[in-house]
Scaffold this motif. Sequence first.
Motif, mmCIF file in Angstrom:
data_model
loop_
_atom_site.group_PDB
_atom_site.id
_atom_site.type_symbol
_atom_site.label_atom_id
_atom_site.label_comp_id
_atom_site.label_asym_id
_atom_site.label_seq_id
_atom_site.Cartn_x
_atom_site.Cartn_y
_atom_site.Cartn_z
ATOM 1 N N ASP A 122 0.875 -1.171 0.000
ATOM 2 C CA ASP A 122 0.000 0.000 0.000
ATOM 3 C C ASP A 122 0.915 1.225 0.000
ATOM 4 O O ASP A 122 1.960 1.213 0.664
ATOM 5 C CB ASP A 122 -0.854 0.057 1.269
ATOM 6 C CG ASP A 122 -1.946 -1.000 1.297
ATOM 7 O OD1 ASP A 122 -1.884 -1.947 0.501
ATOM 8 O OD2 ASP A 122 -2.862 -0.872 2.134
ATOM 9 N N GLU A 123 0.528 2.259 -0.708
ATOM 10 C CA GLU A 123 1.339 3.478 -0.694
ATOM 11 C C GLU A 123 0.582 4.597 0.021
ATOM 12 O O GLU A 123 -0.624 4.769 -0.174
ATOM 13 C CB GLU A 123 1.682 3.915 -2.125
ATOM 14 C CG GLU A 123 2.593 2.905 -2.820
ATOM 15 C CD GLU A 123 3.259 3.461 -4.081
ATOM 16 O OE1 GLU A 123 2.878 4.560 -4.539
ATOM 17 O OE2 GLU A 123 4.161 2.782 -4.592
ATOM 18 N N LEU A 124 1.315 5.312 0.869
ATOM 19 C CA LEU A 124 0.773 6.481 1.543
ATOM 20 C C LEU A 124 1.628 7.670 1.102
ATOM 21 O O LEU A 124 2.812 7.750 1.456
ATOM 22 C CB LEU A 124 0.845 6.308 3.068
ATOM 23 C CG LEU A 124 0.366 7.489 3.898
ATOM 24 C CD1 LEU A 124 -1.148 7.676 3.789
ATOM 25 C CD2 LEU A 124 0.748 7.307 5.371
ATOM 26 N N LEU A 125 1.055 8.544 0.291
ATOM 27 C CA LEU A 125 1.781 9.730 -0.167
ATOM 28 C C LEU A 125 1.323 10.908 0.688
ATOM 29 O O LEU A 125 0.123 11.150 0.815
ATOM 30 C CB LEU A 125 1.479 10.028 -1.641
ATOM 31 C CG LEU A 125 1.607 8.871 -2.641
ATOM 32 C CD1 LEU A 125 1.269 9.359 -4.054
ATOM 33 C CD2 LEU A 125 3.002 8.271 -2.605
ATOM 34 N N PHE A 126 2.287 11.636 1.271
ATOM 35 C CA PHE A 126 1.935 12.880 1.965
ATOM 36 C C PHE A 126 2.429 14.045 1.113
ATOM 37 O O PHE A 126 3.614 14.101 0.761
ATOM 38 C CB PHE A 126 2.549 12.942 3.363
ATOM 39 C CG PHE A 126 2.252 14.246 4.047
ATOM 40 C CD1 PHE A 126 0.998 14.493 4.574
ATOM 41 C CD2 PHE A 126 3.209 15.259 4.098
ATOM 42 C CE1 PHE A 126 0.689 15.718 5.159
ATOM 43 C CE2 PHE A 126 2.917 16.492 4.686
ATOM 44 C CZ PHE A 126 1.656 16.707 5.220
ATOM 45 N N ILE A 127 1.518 14.939 0.768
ATOM 46 C CA ILE A 127 1.847 16.054 -0.116
ATOM 47 C C ILE A 127 2.329 17.236 0.730
ATOM 48 O O ILE A 127 1.521 17.930 1.362
ATOM 49 C CB ILE A 127 0.620 16.483 -0.961
ATOM 50 C CG1 ILE A 127 -0.049 15.268 -1.623
ATOM 51 C CG2 ILE A 127 1.038 17.552 -1.979
ATOM 52 C CD1 ILE A 127 0.803 14.530 -2.620
ATOM 53 N N ARG A 153 -2.543 -1.558 -2.486
ATOM 54 C CA ARG A 153 -1.665 -2.330 -3.388
ATOM 55 C C ARG A 153 -2.455 -2.844 -4.584
ATOM 56 O O ARG A 153 -3.633 -3.161 -4.473
ATOM 57 C CB ARG A 153 -1.035 -3.491 -2.624
ATOM 58 C CG ARG A 153 -2.001 -4.558 -2.202
ATOM 59 C CD ARG A 153 -1.449 -5.364 -1.062
ATOM 60 N NE ARG A 153 -1.110 -4.494 0.064
ATOM 61 C CZ ARG A 153 -0.389 -4.870 1.110
ATOM 62 N NH1 ARG A 153 0.084 -6.073 1.164
ATOM 63 N NH2 ARG A 153 -0.136 -4.035 2.090
ATOM 64 N N GLY A 154 -1.783 -2.875 -5.728
ATOM 65 C CA GLY A 154 -2.432 -3.379 -6.939
ATOM 66 C C GLY A 154 -3.176 -2.331 -7.729
ATOM 67 O O GLY A 154 -3.597 -2.599 -8.856
ATOM 68 N N MET A 155 -3.340 -1.144 -7.158
ATOM 69 C CA MET A 155 -4.083 -0.081 -7.843
ATOM 70 C C MET A 155 -3.204 0.550 -8.929
ATOM 71 O O MET A 155 -2.110 1.022 -8.646
ATOM 72 C CB MET A 155 -4.474 0.980 -6.810
ATOM 73 C CG MET A 155 -5.210 2.189 -7.347
ATOM 74 S SD MET A 155 -6.749 1.793 -8.151
ATOM 75 C CE MET A 155 -7.543 0.785 -6.922
#
Length: 385
Positions: A122-127, A153-155
Amino acid sequence: MPLYHKLGKIPHKRHTQFRKEDGSLHYEQLFGTIGFDGMSSLLYHLHRPTQVKEIGKTLDVAPRAAVEYNITSRLLKGLDVKPEDDYLESRKTILFNADVHVGLAAPKKSMIEYFYKNADADELLFIHKGSGVLKTLLGEIPFEYGDYLVIPRGMIYQIHFDTEDNRLLVTESYHPIYTPKRYRNWFGQHLEHSPLCERDFKLPQNLKAHDEKGEFLIKVKKQGQLHHMVYATHPFDVVGWDGYNFPYGFSIHDFEPITGRVHQPPPVHQTFETNAFVVCSFCPRLYDYHPKAIPAPYNHSNIDSDEVLYYVDGDFMSRKGIDKGYISLHPAGIPHGPHPGTYEASIGKTGTEELAVMIDTFKPLKLTQTALDIDDGKYYKSWLE
Ligand SMILES: [Fe+2]
Protein backbone atom coordinates in the motif's frame (compact mmCIF):
# COMPACT_ATOMS: atom_id res chain seq x y z
CA MET A 1 -11.43 2.03 3.66
CA PRO A 2 -14.34 1.01 5.90
CA LEU A 3 -16.81 2.74 3.62
CA TYR A 4 -18.93 1.64 0.68
CA HIS A 5 -18.47 3.67 -2.49
CA LYS A 6 -19.82 3.34 -6.03
CA LEU A 7 -19.02 5.09 -9.30
CA GLY A 8 -20.32 4.67 -12.86
CA LYS A 9 -22.61 1.94 -14.12
CA ILE A 10 -22.82 -1.50 -12.51
CA PRO A 11 -25.31 -4.35 -12.92
CA HIS A 12 -28.10 -4.80 -10.38
CA LYS A 13 -26.73 -8.19 -9.29
CA ARG A 14 -23.06 -9.13 -9.01
CA HIS A 15 -21.67 -11.87 -11.25
CA THR A 16 -24.55 -11.56 -13.74
CA GLN A 17 -24.70 -10.53 -17.41
CA PHE A 18 -23.82 -6.85 -17.85
CA ARG A 19 -23.88 -5.95 -21.52
CA LYS A 20 -22.59 -3.03 -23.56
CA GLU A 21 -24.75 -1.24 -26.14
CA ASP A 22 -23.51 -3.62 -28.85
CA GLY A 23 -24.70 -6.61 -26.81
CA SER A 24 -21.26 -7.87 -25.76
CA LEU A 25 -20.40 -8.45 -22.12
CA HIS A 26 -18.39 -6.24 -19.79
CA TYR A 27 -15.50 -7.96 -18.02
CA GLU A 28 -15.94 -8.23 -14.26
CA GLN A 29 -12.89 -8.13 -11.95
CA LEU A 30 -12.79 -8.69 -8.20
CA PHE A 31 -10.15 -6.37 -6.77
CA GLY A 32 -9.60 -7.68 -3.26
CA THR A 33 -7.04 -7.98 -0.48
CA ILE A 34 -6.06 -10.63 2.09
CA GLY A 35 -7.16 -13.50 -0.12
CA PHE A 36 -10.94 -13.25 -0.37
CA ASP A 37 -11.19 -12.12 3.25
CA GLY A 38 -10.26 -8.42 3.14
CA MET A 39 -11.87 -5.38 1.63
CA SER A 40 -12.71 -5.69 -2.06
CA SER A 41 -14.33 -3.91 -4.98
CA LEU A 42 -16.02 -5.27 -8.11
CA LEU A 43 -14.93 -3.58 -11.33
CA TYR A 44 -16.52 -3.69 -14.80
CA HIS A 45 -14.04 -3.29 -17.70
CA LEU A 46 -14.65 -2.64 -21.38
CA HIS A 47 -11.83 -5.09 -22.18
CA ARG A 48 -10.18 -8.03 -20.46
CA PRO A 49 -7.74 -6.67 -17.85
CA THR A 50 -5.41 -9.57 -18.61
CA GLN A 51 -4.17 -8.76 -22.12
CA VAL A 52 -0.40 -8.68 -21.72
CA LYS A 53 1.29 -7.91 -25.05
CA GLU A 54 4.96 -7.78 -24.08
CA ILE A 55 7.10 -8.12 -20.99
CA GLY A 56 10.06 -5.79 -21.26
CA LYS A 57 12.98 -4.93 -19.04
CA THR A 58 13.15 -5.34 -15.29
CA LEU A 59 14.96 -2.83 -13.08
CA ASP A 60 16.24 -3.63 -9.59
CA VAL A 61 14.93 -0.81 -7.38
CA ALA A 62 15.31 -2.51 -3.99
CA PRO A 63 16.88 -0.22 -1.37
CA ARG A 64 20.40 -1.05 -0.14
CA ALA A 65 21.43 -0.60 3.49
CA ALA A 66 24.31 1.81 4.08
CA VAL A 67 23.69 1.45 7.83
CA GLU A 68 22.22 -1.89 8.82
CA TYR A 69 22.28 -1.46 12.61
CA ASN A 70 21.52 2.07 13.74
CA ILE A 71 21.71 3.41 17.32
CA THR A 72 22.33 7.04 16.33
CA SER A 73 19.69 9.76 16.60
CA ARG A 74 19.76 11.61 13.31
CA LEU A 75 18.51 14.74 11.62
CA LEU A 76 18.01 14.44 7.87
CA LYS A 77 17.50 17.50 5.68
CA GLY A 78 14.69 16.23 3.48
CA LEU A 79 14.57 19.16 1.08
CA ASP A 80 18.21 18.47 0.11
CA VAL A 81 16.96 15.56 -1.99
CA LYS A 82 17.27 16.80 -5.57
CA PRO A 83 14.21 17.20 -7.81
CA GLU A 84 13.98 14.88 -10.81
CA ASP A 85 11.71 14.90 -13.84
CA ASP A 86 10.30 11.39 -13.53
CA TYR A 87 7.99 10.51 -10.63
CA LEU A 88 9.35 7.00 -9.98
CA GLU A 89 12.99 8.02 -10.41
CA SER A 90 12.44 10.95 -8.03
CA ARG A 91 11.36 8.61 -5.23
CA LYS A 92 14.37 8.00 -2.96
CA THR A 93 14.06 5.50 -0.13
CA ILE A 94 15.85 6.78 2.97
CA LEU A 95 14.73 4.41 5.74
CA PHE A 96 13.45 0.86 5.44
CA ASN A 97 12.84 -2.54 6.93
CA ALA A 98 10.84 -5.58 5.82
CA ASP A 99 7.56 -3.89 6.76
CA VAL A 100 7.87 -0.36 5.45
CA HIS A 101 9.96 1.83 3.15
CA VAL A 102 10.05 5.56 3.84
CA GLY A 103 11.16 7.82 1.03
CA LEU A 104 11.26 11.36 -0.27
CA ALA A 105 10.38 12.60 -3.72
CA ALA A 106 10.57 15.90 -5.58
CA PRO A 107 9.05 15.03 -8.97
CA LYS A 108 8.85 17.76 -11.60
CA LYS A 109 6.84 16.08 -14.34
CA SER A 110 3.45 14.43 -14.43
CA MET A 111 3.27 10.72 -15.23
CA ILE A 112 1.92 10.64 -18.78
CA GLU A 113 3.95 8.13 -20.79
CA TYR A 114 3.22 5.15 -18.57
CA PHE A 115 1.10 3.82 -15.70
CA TYR A 116 2.34 2.48 -12.36
CA LYS A 117 1.27 -0.26 -9.99
CA ASN A 118 2.81 -1.30 -6.68
CA ALA A 119 1.91 -4.97 -6.43
CA ASP A 120 3.42 -5.51 -2.97
CA ALA A 121 2.72 -2.45 -0.86
CA ASP A 122 0.00 0.00 0.00
CA GLU A 123 1.34 3.48 -0.69
CA LEU A 124 0.77 6.48 1.54
CA LEU A 125 1.78 9.73 -0.17
CA PHE A 126 1.93 12.88 1.96
CA ILE A 127 1.85 16.05 -0.12
CA HIS A 128 4.20 18.56 1.50
CA LYS A 129 4.33 20.80 -1.54
CA GLY A 130 2.38 20.84 -4.79
CA SER A 131 -1.06 19.98 -6.07
CA GLY A 132 -2.58 17.95 -8.87
CA VAL A 133 -4.72 14.92 -9.57
CA LEU A 134 -4.19 11.28 -8.70
CA LYS A 135 -5.65 9.36 -11.66
CA THR A 136 -6.52 5.75 -10.94
CA LEU A 137 -8.34 2.73 -12.27
CA LEU A 138 -11.25 3.71 -10.00
CA GLY A 139 -11.44 7.46 -10.62
CA GLU A 140 -9.62 10.66 -9.80
CA ILE A 141 -8.66 12.33 -6.53
CA PRO A 142 -7.56 15.99 -6.71
CA PHE A 143 -4.86 16.69 -4.09
CA GLU A 144 -3.17 19.68 -2.51
CA TYR A 145 -0.75 20.65 0.26
CA GLY A 146 -1.38 18.63 3.41
CA ASP A 147 -3.16 15.69 1.80
CA TYR A 148 -2.45 12.08 2.59
CA LEU A 149 -3.23 9.81 -0.37
CA VAL A 150 -3.81 6.15 0.54
CA ILE A 151 -3.35 3.90 -2.50
CA PRO A 152 -4.07 0.21 -1.91
CA ARG A 153 -1.67 -2.33 -3.39
CA GLY A 154 -2.43 -3.38 -6.94
CA MET A 155 -4.08 -0.08 -7.84
CA ILE A 156 -2.93 1.18 -11.26
CA TYR A 157 -2.33 4.91 -11.17
CA GLN A 158 -0.83 8.00 -12.73
CA ILE A 159 -0.02 11.19 -10.86
CA HIS A 160 -0.40 14.59 -12.50
CA PHE A 161 1.06 17.75 -10.97
CA ASP A 162 -0.03 21.37 -11.52
CA THR A 163 3.55 22.72 -11.38
CA GLU A 164 7.14 21.40 -11.20
CA ASP A 165 7.50 22.35 -7.52
CA ASN A 166 6.47 19.22 -5.63
CA ARG A 167 7.63 17.56 -2.41
CA LEU A 168 6.26 14.23 -1.24
CA LEU A 169 6.85 11.95 1.74
CA VAL A 170 6.35 8.43 0.37
CA THR A 171 5.55 5.46 2.62
CA GLU A 172 5.30 1.98 1.13
CA SER A 173 3.61 -0.40 3.53
CA TYR A 174 3.83 -4.16 3.17
CA HIS A 175 0.86 -4.41 5.55
CA PRO A 176 -2.57 -2.90 4.80
CA ILE A 177 -3.04 0.69 5.96
CA TYR A 178 -6.21 1.34 7.96
CA THR A 179 -7.57 4.12 10.15
CA PRO A 180 -7.15 3.20 13.85
CA LYS A 181 -9.42 0.34 14.91
CA ARG A 182 -10.08 1.87 18.32
CA TYR A 183 -11.85 4.78 16.61
CA ARG A 184 -14.23 2.51 14.69
CA ASN A 185 -17.34 0.64 15.77
CA TRP A 186 -18.17 -3.00 15.01
CA PHE A 187 -19.44 -1.95 11.58
CA GLY A 188 -16.32 0.06 10.75
CA GLN A 189 -17.92 3.48 11.17
CA HIS A 190 -15.75 6.09 12.89
CA LEU A 191 -16.90 6.85 16.43
CA GLU A 192 -17.76 10.22 17.95
CA HIS A 193 -14.38 10.59 19.71
CA SER A 194 -12.39 9.87 16.53
CA PRO A 195 -10.17 12.76 15.33
CA LEU A 196 -11.12 11.87 11.75
CA CYS A 197 -14.37 10.65 10.21
CA GLU A 198 -16.05 9.65 6.95
CA ARG A 199 -16.96 13.23 6.01
CA ASP A 200 -13.24 14.11 5.86
CA PHE A 201 -12.29 11.51 3.24
CA LYS A 202 -11.64 12.50 -0.36
CA LEU A 203 -13.18 9.71 -2.40
CA PRO A 204 -12.51 8.85 -6.06
CA GLN A 205 -14.63 10.82 -8.50
CA ASN A 206 -14.92 11.59 -12.21
CA LEU A 207 -14.60 7.99 -13.47
CA LYS A 208 -13.76 7.97 -17.19
CA ALA A 209 -13.69 4.74 -19.20
CA HIS A 210 -11.05 4.87 -21.94
CA ASP A 211 -11.97 2.57 -24.86
CA GLU A 212 -8.53 2.45 -26.49
CA LYS A 213 -6.42 -0.31 -27.99
CA GLY A 214 -2.70 -0.07 -28.64
CA GLU A 215 0.37 -0.34 -26.43
CA PHE A 216 0.09 0.76 -22.83
CA LEU A 217 3.15 0.53 -20.58
CA ILE A 218 2.49 -0.35 -16.93
CA LYS A 219 5.49 -0.33 -14.61
CA VAL A 220 4.76 -2.96 -11.96
CA LYS A 221 6.74 -2.94 -8.73
CA LYS A 222 7.05 -6.39 -7.20
CA GLN A 223 9.70 -7.86 -4.88
CA GLY A 224 11.92 -4.80 -5.25
CA GLN A 225 11.89 -5.05 -9.04
CA LEU A 226 10.25 -2.70 -11.52
CA HIS A 227 8.82 -4.79 -14.35
CA HIS A 228 7.89 -3.10 -17.62
CA MET A 229 4.69 -4.67 -18.96
CA VAL A 230 2.90 -3.66 -22.15
CA TYR A 231 -0.87 -4.17 -22.24
CA ALA A 232 -3.10 -4.17 -25.32
CA THR A 233 -5.83 -1.89 -23.95
CA HIS A 234 -5.94 1.30 -21.89
CA PRO A 235 -5.85 0.27 -18.21
CA PHE A 236 -8.44 2.90 -17.26
CA ASP A 237 -11.37 1.21 -19.03
CA VAL A 238 -13.64 0.71 -16.02
CA VAL A 239 -17.25 1.83 -16.65
CA GLY A 240 -18.35 1.26 -13.06
CA TRP A 241 -17.36 -0.28 -9.74
CA ASP A 242 -18.50 -0.61 -6.17
CA GLY A 243 -17.06 -1.85 -2.91
CA TYR A 244 -14.65 -0.98 -0.12
CA ASN A 245 -11.19 -1.30 -1.70
CA PHE A 246 -10.23 1.98 -3.35
CA PRO A 247 -7.79 4.89 -3.00
CA TYR A 248 -8.76 7.90 -0.92
CA GLY A 249 -7.38 11.16 0.39
CA PHE A 250 -7.39 12.77 3.84
CA SER A 251 -6.07 16.24 4.62
CA ILE A 252 -3.86 16.64 7.68
CA HIS A 253 -5.65 19.98 8.12
CA ASP A 254 -8.88 18.05 8.80
CA PHE A 255 -7.35 16.09 11.68
CA GLU A 256 -8.99 17.26 14.93
CA PRO A 257 -6.35 17.22 17.70
CA ILE A 258 -7.21 15.71 21.06
CA THR A 259 -5.98 17.90 23.93
CA GLY A 260 -6.01 17.61 27.72
CA ARG A 261 -5.20 19.33 31.02
CA VAL A 262 -1.81 17.61 31.00
CA HIS A 263 0.45 16.38 28.20
CA GLN A 264 -1.27 13.86 25.92
CA PRO A 265 0.82 10.93 24.65
CA PRO A 266 1.62 10.44 20.94
CA PRO A 267 -1.21 7.91 20.31
CA VAL A 268 -3.76 10.78 20.44
CA HIS A 269 -2.19 11.99 17.19
CA GLN A 270 -2.57 8.62 15.47
CA THR A 271 -4.10 8.84 12.00
CA PHE A 272 -3.36 5.46 10.40
CA GLU A 273 -2.40 2.01 11.68
CA THR A 274 -0.85 -1.14 10.28
CA ASN A 275 0.43 -4.33 11.91
CA ALA A 276 3.98 -2.97 11.74
CA PHE A 277 3.91 0.83 12.14
CA VAL A 278 1.63 3.75 12.91
CA VAL A 279 1.31 7.20 11.33
CA CYS A 280 0.51 10.22 13.50
CA SER A 281 -0.37 13.83 12.61
CA PHE A 282 0.90 16.61 14.87
CA CYS A 283 -1.38 19.55 14.13
CA PRO A 284 -1.86 23.13 15.38
CA ARG A 285 -3.68 22.91 18.70
CA LEU A 286 -4.22 24.45 22.11
CA TYR A 287 -1.74 23.40 24.77
CA ASP A 288 -2.43 21.59 28.02
CA TYR A 289 -4.48 23.71 30.42
CA HIS A 290 -3.63 22.40 33.90
CA PRO A 291 -2.33 25.49 35.78
CA LYS A 292 1.05 23.78 36.27
CA ALA A 293 1.16 21.90 32.95
CA ILE A 294 4.41 21.48 31.01
CA PRO A 295 3.33 21.41 27.35
CA ALA A 296 6.64 20.04 26.03
CA PRO A 297 6.84 16.24 26.04
CA TYR A 298 8.67 14.36 28.77
CA ASN A 299 11.75 12.31 27.92
CA HIS A 300 10.62 8.94 26.71
CA SER A 301 12.12 5.58 25.86
CA ASN A 302 10.65 4.27 22.66
CA ILE A 303 12.04 0.84 23.44
CA ASP A 304 9.84 -0.90 20.90
CA SER A 305 9.83 1.46 17.95
CA ASP A 306 11.99 3.64 15.75
CA GLU A 307 10.43 7.10 15.63
CA VAL A 308 10.54 9.12 12.40
CA LEU A 309 9.23 12.68 12.52
CA TYR A 310 8.82 14.69 9.32
CA TYR A 311 8.49 18.41 10.01
CA VAL A 312 5.99 20.05 7.69
CA ASP A 313 5.37 23.56 8.98
CA GLY A 314 5.34 25.86 12.02
CA ASP A 315 7.77 26.01 14.94
CA PHE A 316 8.37 22.68 16.54
CA MET A 317 8.13 23.29 20.27
CA SER A 318 10.48 20.65 21.63
CA ARG A 319 13.28 20.96 19.08
CA LYS A 320 15.91 23.52 18.15
CA GLY A 321 17.35 24.04 14.70
CA ILE A 322 14.47 22.37 12.89
CA ASP A 323 13.33 23.55 9.49
CA LYS A 324 10.62 22.50 7.04
CA GLY A 325 11.26 19.13 5.43
CA TYR A 326 13.68 18.04 8.16
CA ILE A 327 13.32 14.49 9.47
CA SER A 328 14.39 13.36 12.92
CA LEU A 329 15.07 9.69 13.56
CA HIS A 330 15.03 8.54 17.17
CA PRO A 331 16.01 4.86 17.13
CA ALA A 332 14.55 2.28 19.47
CA GLY A 333 16.57 1.40 22.54
CA ILE A 334 17.62 4.85 23.75
CA PRO A 335 15.54 7.65 25.32
CA HIS A 336 15.00 11.01 23.70
CA GLY A 337 13.23 14.18 24.76
CA PRO A 338 12.96 17.94 24.41
CA HIS A 339 16.10 19.91 23.71
CA PRO A 340 17.74 21.88 26.54
CA GLY A 341 15.73 25.04 27.20
CA THR A 342 12.58 24.01 25.35
CA TYR A 343 11.12 22.17 28.36
CA GLU A 344 11.17 25.28 30.58
CA ALA A 345 10.30 27.61 27.69
CA SER A 346 7.10 25.73 26.90
CA ILE A 347 5.56 26.59 30.30
CA GLY A 348 2.79 29.17 29.99
CA LYS A 349 2.46 28.86 26.21
CA THR A 350 -1.14 28.47 25.14
CA GLY A 351 -0.85 26.81 21.75
CA THR A 352 1.34 25.57 18.93
CA GLU A 353 1.31 25.96 15.15
CA GLU A 354 3.49 22.88 14.61
CA LEU A 355 2.61 20.55 11.75
CA ALA A 356 4.39 17.22 11.42
CA VAL A 357 3.91 13.64 10.30
CA MET A 358 5.29 10.84 12.49
CA ILE A 359 5.97 7.26 11.46
CA ASP A 360 6.70 4.86 14.32
CA THR A 361 7.93 1.47 13.18
CA PHE A 362 7.86 -1.57 15.47
CA LYS A 363 11.05 -3.01 13.94
CA PRO A 364 14.33 -1.06 13.54
CA LEU A 365 14.96 0.88 10.35
CA LYS A 366 18.00 0.65 8.11
CA LEU A 367 19.44 3.72 6.41
CA THR A 368 20.27 4.10 2.73
CA GLN A 369 23.15 6.13 1.31
CA THR A 370 20.61 8.83 0.38
CA ALA A 371 19.77 9.18 4.08
CA LEU A 372 23.46 9.51 5.00
CA ASP A 373 23.94 12.12 2.26
CA ILE A 374 21.36 14.42 3.92
CA ASP A 375 22.28 13.57 7.55
CA ASP A 376 23.55 16.59 9.56
CA GLY A 377 25.90 14.22 11.41
CA LYS A 378 25.75 15.98 14.79
CA TYR A 379 22.14 15.74 15.92
CA TYR A 380 22.86 12.88 18.35
CA LYS A 381 24.90 15.34 20.51
CA SER A 382 22.23 18.05 20.51
CA TRP A 383 21.01 17.32 24.06
CA LEU A 384 24.40 18.13 25.63
CA GLU A 385 24.26 21.14 27.98
FE1 LIG B 1 9.27 10.96 20.71
